[in-house]
Design a protein around this motif. Structure first.
Motif, PDB file in Angstrom:
ATOM      1  N   THR A  23       8.236  -1.871  -2.611  1.00 46.34           N
ATOM      2  CA  THR A  23       6.817  -1.697  -2.860  1.00 46.34           C
ATOM      3  C   THR A  23       6.248  -0.665  -1.916  1.00 46.34           C
ATOM      4  OG1 THR A  23       6.650  -4.007  -3.513  1.00 46.34           O
ATOM      5  CG2 THR A  23       4.607  -2.895  -2.959  1.00 46.34           C
ATOM      6  N   ASP A  24       5.470   0.236  -2.480  1.00 41.97           N
ATOM      7  CA  ASP A  24       4.759   1.224  -1.671  1.00 41.97           C
ATOM      8  C   ASP A  24       3.363   0.654  -1.426  1.00 41.97           C
ATOM      9  OD1 ASP A  24       3.699   3.376  -0.424  1.00 41.97           O
ATOM     10  OD2 ASP A  24       3.806   4.731  -2.146  1.00 41.97           O
ATOM     11  N   TRP A  25       3.210  -0.086  -0.319  1.00 44.80           N
ATOM     12  CA  TRP A  25       1.964  -0.797  -0.033  1.00 44.80           C
ATOM     13  C   TRP A  25       0.787   0.146   0.137  1.00 44.80           C
ATOM     14  CZ3 TRP A  25       1.238  -5.542  -1.249  1.00 44.80           C
ATOM     15  CH2 TRP A  25       2.331  -6.400  -1.321  1.00 44.80           C
ATOM     16  N   ALA A  26       0.995   1.276   0.727  1.00 42.14           N
ATOM     17  CA  ALA A  26      -0.114   2.227   0.927  1.00 42.14           C
ATOM     18  C   ALA A  26      -0.671   2.692  -0.418  1.00 42.14           C
ATOM     19  CB  ALA A  26       0.357   3.408   1.755  1.00 42.14           C
ATOM     20  N   ALA A  27       0.198   3.000  -1.361  1.00 47.64           N
ATOM     21  CA  ALA A  27      -0.258   3.438  -2.685  1.00 47.64           C
ATOM     22  C   ALA A  27      -0.952   2.299  -3.423  1.00 47.64           C
ATOM     23  CB  ALA A  27       0.924   3.950  -3.506  1.00 47.64           C
TER      24      ALA A  27
END
Length: 195
Positions: A23-27
């Motif tokens: 998972t790309d949490w920032a995006a």
């Protein structure tokens, strides 16, 4: 290919697969914040539009208050108030003086007029001389029901004719209300014709 090399290659592929970020949490956080901002902007624009409409309808006089002694009730009805529009224009909502606020409503018809008591919203009174008619309809700005599911009362206020939509908790009452209000409207027309 030897089994040992084959296993080493499989381990290398699995290691590469395990090292991928799930998972790309920032995006994801960026998208959620963006969506919240868009919803907040839409809500703010709707609120400003509502206030602007109220400003445009500022020429509408204050609504008559309920009389201290309205007289003996002819008819009573409990239900919902669905809003008011310019007469004959079912999408031109009137929001000035709280007429755009949907609410529960208690209607009482007397010889003096129609008392509209709305818990949580401003009550108002329609004098007998202001009643211009009533009909059963299927909709008013923002609310569409089955054919004949809405009692629409036409009344004069200032220089405007207004349609106000009500729905009884017991729809069978609508016919009695239409008959009584039409009789008042006919009586008003005869009195004005005699002047």
């Amino acid at each position: 290919m030897t089994p040992l090399i084959h296993l080493a290659a499989a381990d290398l592929v699995m290691a590469e697969q395990r090292s991928e970020q799930v998972t790309d949490w920032a995006a994801r956080i960026g998208w959620v914040v963006g969506l919240v901002l868009v919803v907040a902007l839409a809500y703010w624009l709707m609120r400003e539009g509502w206030k602007w409409r109220g400003t445009l309808q500022g020429d509408l006089p204050e609504l008559p208050d309920l009389p201290a002694d309205p007289g003996a009730p002819t008819l009573r009805m409990s239900g919902r108030y669905h809003g008011s529009t310019t007469a004959g224009q079912w999408l031109d909502r009137i929001v000035a003086h709280g007429l755009g606020t949907r609410s529960r409503a208690e209607l009482t018809l007397t010889d003096q007029g129609l008392a509209v008591v709305r818990p949580g919203a401003r009550d108002f009174f329609i004098p007998t001389g202001a009643i211009r008619g009533a009909r059963l309809d299927k909709g008013i700005a923002g609310k569409v029901l089955a054919e004949g599911g809405l009692l629409v009362i036409t009344w004069a206020h200032g220089e405007r004719l207004i349609d106000s939509g009500f729905r009884s908790d017991h729809a069978v009452e609508h016919a009695d209300w239409t008959t009584a209000l039409e009789a008042l409207s006919t009586m008003n027309a005869q009195q004005e014709g005699a002047r």
